[in-house]
Design a protein around this motif. Structure first.
Motif: not given
Length: 255
Positions: A197, A200-201, A223, A232-234, A237-240, A227
């Protein structure tokens, strides 16, 4: 004088040079891998008063996730992490991969997170783990499975875009036999998916860049690889970042 297998160990070879960058990544994003640590601790079943060996410990990240009053000792085969200044209070000591500086039957629990695939002689490593475990002790292992998307990302993208490369013996169908060949009994073995987690990206990209020593690819390339290989899933406000490891639980049932 080091043995030949120790001189050629991928773990020692990689982290003699990359320990500082790895440590910087973990200290900048200390909660990124929370799910990973909590999963391996679940199978370790650590209790108050236990002596826990964390090997390879890298910079000593297990203790902040340990919910009980246990003595957690990090063992660092590279020696590089043991020499770094660290924010964590976990003790980290230098050791050889197949010779730990502790007497027989010392540890109640042994935890190994994402490092066994970089050991030079895994059977010898697991035999040494068994030696230092108490009767009834538990080994909890989490590592990269050879057929996983994580393995493909490391073998293909990281290996091609890191000046140090990335070569490891990822876990496979033979790994359980290696663990049991050491004299331990495997009671659980399963691949488990979970996220890393980030806020930001850019934080995710920089974390992965430093963690794996990716010094031959641009942030955009990293990046795209994350992917393509992992996803990567947003959410909010979090990127997973999707991650996956193979988990093993093994016990020492005889001396």
């Amino acid at each position: 004088m080091l043995l030949e297998t120790q001189r050629l160990s991928p773990f020692t070879d990689i982290f003699t040079e990359r320990a500082e960058a790895y440590q910087r990544a973990m200290e900048t994003n200390p909660t990124a891998r929370d799910k990973e640590f909590l999963n391996v601790l679940h199978y370790a079943d650590i209790q108050d008063g236990h002596v826990v060996f964390d090997i390879p410990s890298y910079g000593g990240y297990l203790l902040p996730h340990t919910p009980v009053n246990a003595k957690v000792i990090g063992l660092d085969p590279s020696g590089a992490f043991a020499e770094l200044e660290r924010k964590t209070e976990q003790q980290v000591v230098r050791c050889e991969e197949i010779e730990f500086p502790y007497r027989d039957c010392t540890a109640d629990r042994v935890v190994s997170i994402s490092g066994a695939h970089l050991m030079g002689d895994r059977l010898a490593f697991f035999k040494e783990v068994k030696r230092v475990m108490k009767l009834g002790g538990i080994l909890s292992v989490a590592d990269v499975h050879i057929e996983s998307k994580v393995a493909h990302f490391l073998q293909r993208f990281v290996n091609a875009n890191s000046s140090k490369g990335y070569q490891g013996k990822f876990v496979d169908d033979n790994t359980q036999r290696l663990i049991e060949g050491s004299g331990l009994v495997v009671t659980f073995a399963q691949r488990i998916s979970f996220p890393w987690k980030f806020s930001s990206i850019d934080g995710a990209i920089e974390f992965v860049r430093q963690l794996f020593g990716i010094d031959m690819a641009s942030p955009k390339d990293i990046e795209a690889a994350l992917q393509d290989y992992l996803g990567i899933q947003k959410i909010g406000k979090e990127y997973y970042l999707r991650w996956e490891l193979m988990f093993y639980k093994a016990t020492r049932v005889r001396l």
